[in-house]
Design a protein around this motif. Structure first.
Motif, PDB file in Angstrom:
ATOM      1  N   TYR A 240      46.474  25.427 112.577  1.00  0.00           N
ATOM      2  CA  TYR A 240      47.651  25.599 111.727  1.00  0.00           C
ATOM      3  C   TYR A 240      48.787  26.278 112.494  1.00  0.00           C
ATOM      4  O   TYR A 240      49.949  25.900 112.388  1.00  0.00           O
ATOM      5  CB  TYR A 240      47.302  26.426 110.492  1.00  0.00           C
ATOM      6  CG  TYR A 240      46.529  25.683 109.431  1.00  0.00           C
ATOM      7  CD1 TYR A 240      46.796  24.348 109.156  1.00  0.00           C
ATOM      8  CD2 TYR A 240      45.539  26.314 108.675  1.00  0.00           C
ATOM      9  CE1 TYR A 240      46.097  23.656 108.185  1.00  0.00           C
ATOM     10  CE2 TYR A 240      44.838  25.640 107.691  1.00  0.00           C
ATOM     11  CZ  TYR A 240      45.117  24.312 107.447  1.00  0.00           C
ATOM     12  OH  TYR A 240      44.433  23.633 106.478  1.00  0.00           O
ATOM     13  N   MET A 245      52.954  27.069 111.980  1.00  0.00           N
ATOM     14  CA  MET A 245      52.874  28.149 110.999  1.00  0.00           C
ATOM     15  C   MET A 245      52.770  29.492 111.704  1.00  0.00           C
ATOM     16  O   MET A 245      52.218  29.574 112.814  1.00  0.00           O
ATOM     17  CB  MET A 245      51.645  27.966 110.096  1.00  0.00           C
ATOM     18  CG  MET A 245      51.694  26.757 109.200  1.00  0.00           C
ATOM     19  SD  MET A 245      50.265  26.736 108.098  1.00  0.00           S
ATOM     20  CE  MET A 245      50.481  25.138 107.331  1.00  0.00           C
ATOM     21  N   ASN A 246      53.248  30.535 111.036  1.00  0.00           N
ATOM     22  CA  ASN A 246      53.016  31.865 111.587  1.00  0.00           C
ATOM     23  C   ASN A 246      51.593  32.292 111.255  1.00  0.00           C
ATOM     24  O   ASN A 246      50.899  31.650 110.462  1.00  0.00           O
ATOM     25  CB  ASN A 246      54.055  32.882 111.076  1.00  0.00           C
ATOM     26  CG  ASN A 246      54.015  33.047 109.566  1.00  0.00           C
ATOM     27  OD1 ASN A 246      52.952  33.135 108.962  1.00  0.00           O
ATOM     28  ND2 ASN A 246      55.196  33.086 108.942  1.00  0.00           N
ATOM     29  N   GLU A 248      50.270  34.699 109.551  1.00  0.00           N
ATOM     30  CA  GLU A 248      49.952  35.051 108.162  1.00  0.00           C
ATOM     31  C   GLU A 248      49.810  33.800 107.291  1.00  0.00           C
ATOM     32  O   GLU A 248      48.862  33.678 106.511  1.00  0.00           O
ATOM     33  CB  GLU A 248      51.053  35.954 107.601  1.00  0.00           C
ATOM     34  CG  GLU A 248      50.758  36.462 106.199  1.00  0.00           C
ATOM     35  CD  GLU A 248      51.857  37.387 105.685  1.00  0.00           C
ATOM     36  OE1 GLU A 248      51.791  37.749 104.492  1.00  0.00           O
ATOM     37  OE2 GLU A 248      52.767  37.726 106.468  1.00  0.00           O
ATOM     38  N   GLU A 249      50.740  32.859 107.451  1.00  0.00           N
ATOM     39  CA  GLU A 249      50.671  31.617 106.674  1.00  0.00           C
ATOM     40  C   GLU A 249      49.424  30.820 107.022  1.00  0.00           C
ATOM     41  O   GLU A 249      48.758  30.262 106.138  1.00  0.00           O
ATOM     42  CB  GLU A 249      51.925  30.775 106.942  1.00  0.00           C
ATOM     43  CG  GLU A 249      53.203  31.349 106.352  1.00  0.00           C
ATOM     44  CD  GLU A 249      54.419  30.553 106.791  1.00  0.00           C
ATOM     45  OE1 GLU A 249      54.309  29.821 107.797  1.00  0.00           O
ATOM     46  OE2 GLU A 249      55.466  30.679 106.140  1.00  0.00           O
ATOM     47  N   LYS A 252      46.374  32.466 105.465  1.00  0.00           N
ATOM     48  CA  LYS A 252      46.329  32.257 104.016  1.00  0.00           C
ATOM     49  C   LYS A 252      45.885  30.839 103.675  1.00  0.00           C
ATOM     50  O   LYS A 252      45.075  30.620 102.766  1.00  0.00           O
ATOM     51  CB  LYS A 252      47.704  32.524 103.405  1.00  0.00           C
ATOM     52  CG  LYS A 252      48.062  33.997 103.279  1.00  0.00           C
ATOM     53  CD  LYS A 252      49.426  34.165 102.617  1.00  0.00           C
ATOM     54  CE  LYS A 252      49.796  35.637 102.475  1.00  0.00           C
ATOM     55  NZ  LYS A 252      51.134  35.811 101.859  1.00  0.00           N
ATOM     56  N   LEU A 253      46.426  29.879 104.417  1.00  0.00           N
ATOM     57  CA  LEU A 253      46.071  28.481 104.153  1.00  0.00           C
ATOM     58  C   LEU A 253      44.606  28.222 104.479  1.00  0.00           C
ATOM     59  O   LEU A 253      43.908  27.517 103.739  1.00  0.00           O
ATOM     60  CB  LEU A 253      46.969  27.553 104.973  1.00  0.00           C
ATOM     61  CG  LEU A 253      46.925  26.068 104.611  1.00  0.00           C
ATOM     62  CD1 LEU A 253      47.266  25.856 103.140  1.00  0.00           C
ATOM     63  CD2 LEU A 253      47.888  25.270 105.483  1.00  0.00           C
TER      64      LEU A 253
END
Length: 371
Positions: A240, A245-246, A248-249, A252-253
């Motif tokens: 991801y 994406m960073n 954190e994102e 979370k994903l």
């Protein structure tokens, strides 16, 4: 194991880590930099593992520095762009995966699916436009799902083109040998059926093999998830991040995907393998039937005049019909290539006429010789 071979593998691991670190250092995108640094750390761990193996034979052997070759690669990258380095790293990861699977099989172990993860990550990094790398996309080690519409159009154009060109050449060759209409029709129908059946069988085998490969990959990923869910989750987070994406994102994903086994395996199949779980590459029978029909549709164009006319009139109508068909196919190709309709159409006509003239001439020579 041979000591020189171990030292060579150690040097490869060191060079790979050096290149990952060096490319990470020039990235303006923090996520990509972090992913590359993570890969570098993994390779450093592999290097330490190889060093321990070398120490079994040569206890005082020091860990080597990056080779001159790796440093030269980096200098060339600064001048010409870093795509060549990324491609090289991808090839190295590919070879690592192949060697890992081969060693496991030789040792009686079962491949667990982890072997290709680093390759998937580095290719995802390469596909991210934020990466400071010039050049095009790498060829995929594992196939990626393409749009159904684009594939259907491509199959239609190429299938009908094959049928028209091959049967036009066959019919003209027989006509050149001064064979009567019945002989031309018999030959043309045989060519149509043989070509269409061959195309259908080839397409069936291709799609079915792809489906079976995809199913096997899904089974491996499912086993991998059951055996090491946390490791697989980490790999998904990296993928991801590699796609933009960073951290954190991405976390979370990945956490959301791993809430239950069904969504976890779906995410892994989609992100790591690029497989549509519902289609698995499409229906083999649909592909075979479509190939048969499309080839036959093209092949009937140069043949039908001999069903309604005789002699030279049939030959002329066959050529005229084929020219129209070839131009239409060439025009349809522009939907895929974006080229000029006139250019593509007349180019297709020229290729077809050259092939027909050649086979007609050969047929005429053979007919004269036999006579």
């Amino acid at each position: 194991m041979d000591l020189n071979k171990l030292k060579g593998q150690l040097q490869t691991e060191v060079d790979t880590a050096f290149l990952y670190d060096s490319i990470a250092a020039i990235q303006s995108d923090e996520n990509l930099s972090r992913v590359l640094q993570s890969l570098a750390e993994i390779e450093k761990g592999h290097a330490q593992h190889m060093l321990h193996k070398v120490h079994e034979f040569e206890p005082n052997y020091p860990i080597p520095k990056a080779s001159s070759r790796a440093k030269f690669q980096l200098k060339l990258g600064k001048i010409f762009g870093y795509s060549s380095i990324i491609s090289s790293l991808s090839n190295i990861e590919k070879q690592f995966a192949v060697n890992s699977i081969k060693n496991k099989i030789q040792n009686g172990e079962k491949p667990n699916g982890f072997e290709h993860n680093h390759l998937n990550i580095i290719e995802a990094v390469n596909n991210n436009k934020a990466l400071n790398v010039s050049g095009g996309l790498l060829s995929k080690f594992e196939s990626r799902h393409k749009s159904v519409g684009g594939n259907a159009l491509r199959a239609a154009v190429l299938g009908s083109s094959d049928g028209l060109l091959s049967n036009m050449s066959l019919v003209m060759g027989v006509a050149g040998a001064a064979v009567d209409n019945k002989g031309i029709l018999l030959t043309g129908i045989a060519g149509l059926l043989a070509g269409a059946i061959s195309m259908a069988l080839g397409e069936w085998l291709s799609v079915q093999s792809s489906r079976e490969l995809n199913q096997r990959q899904i089974e491996l990923e499912t086993e991998e998830l059951e055996a090491s869910p946390e490791e697989e989750k980490k790999e998904l987070v990296l993928l991801y991040q590699a796609k933009g994406m960073n951290a954190e994102e991405a976390q979370k994903l990945a956490d959301k995907a791993f809430e239950n086994p069904e969504t976890a395996i779906d995410a892994i199949i989609t992100e790591e393998l690029g497989i549509d779980k519902e289609e698995l590459g499409g229906s083999a029978w649909e592909a075979a039937i479509a190939s048969f029909i499309l080839f036959a549709a093209g092949a009937i164009i140069p043949l039908y005049p001999f069903m309604i006319l005789d002699g030279q009139n049939a030959v002329l109508l066959s050529i005229a019909s084929s020219i129209v068909g070839l131009f239409g196919i060439g025009a349809a190709i522009t939907l895929l290539t974006g080229k000029s309709i006139l250019f593509s159409g007349f180019r297709q006509v020229a290729f077809g006429l050259v092939a027909a003239a050649f086979t007609y001439g050969i047929g005429h020579l053979i007919g004269v010789s036999l006579a």
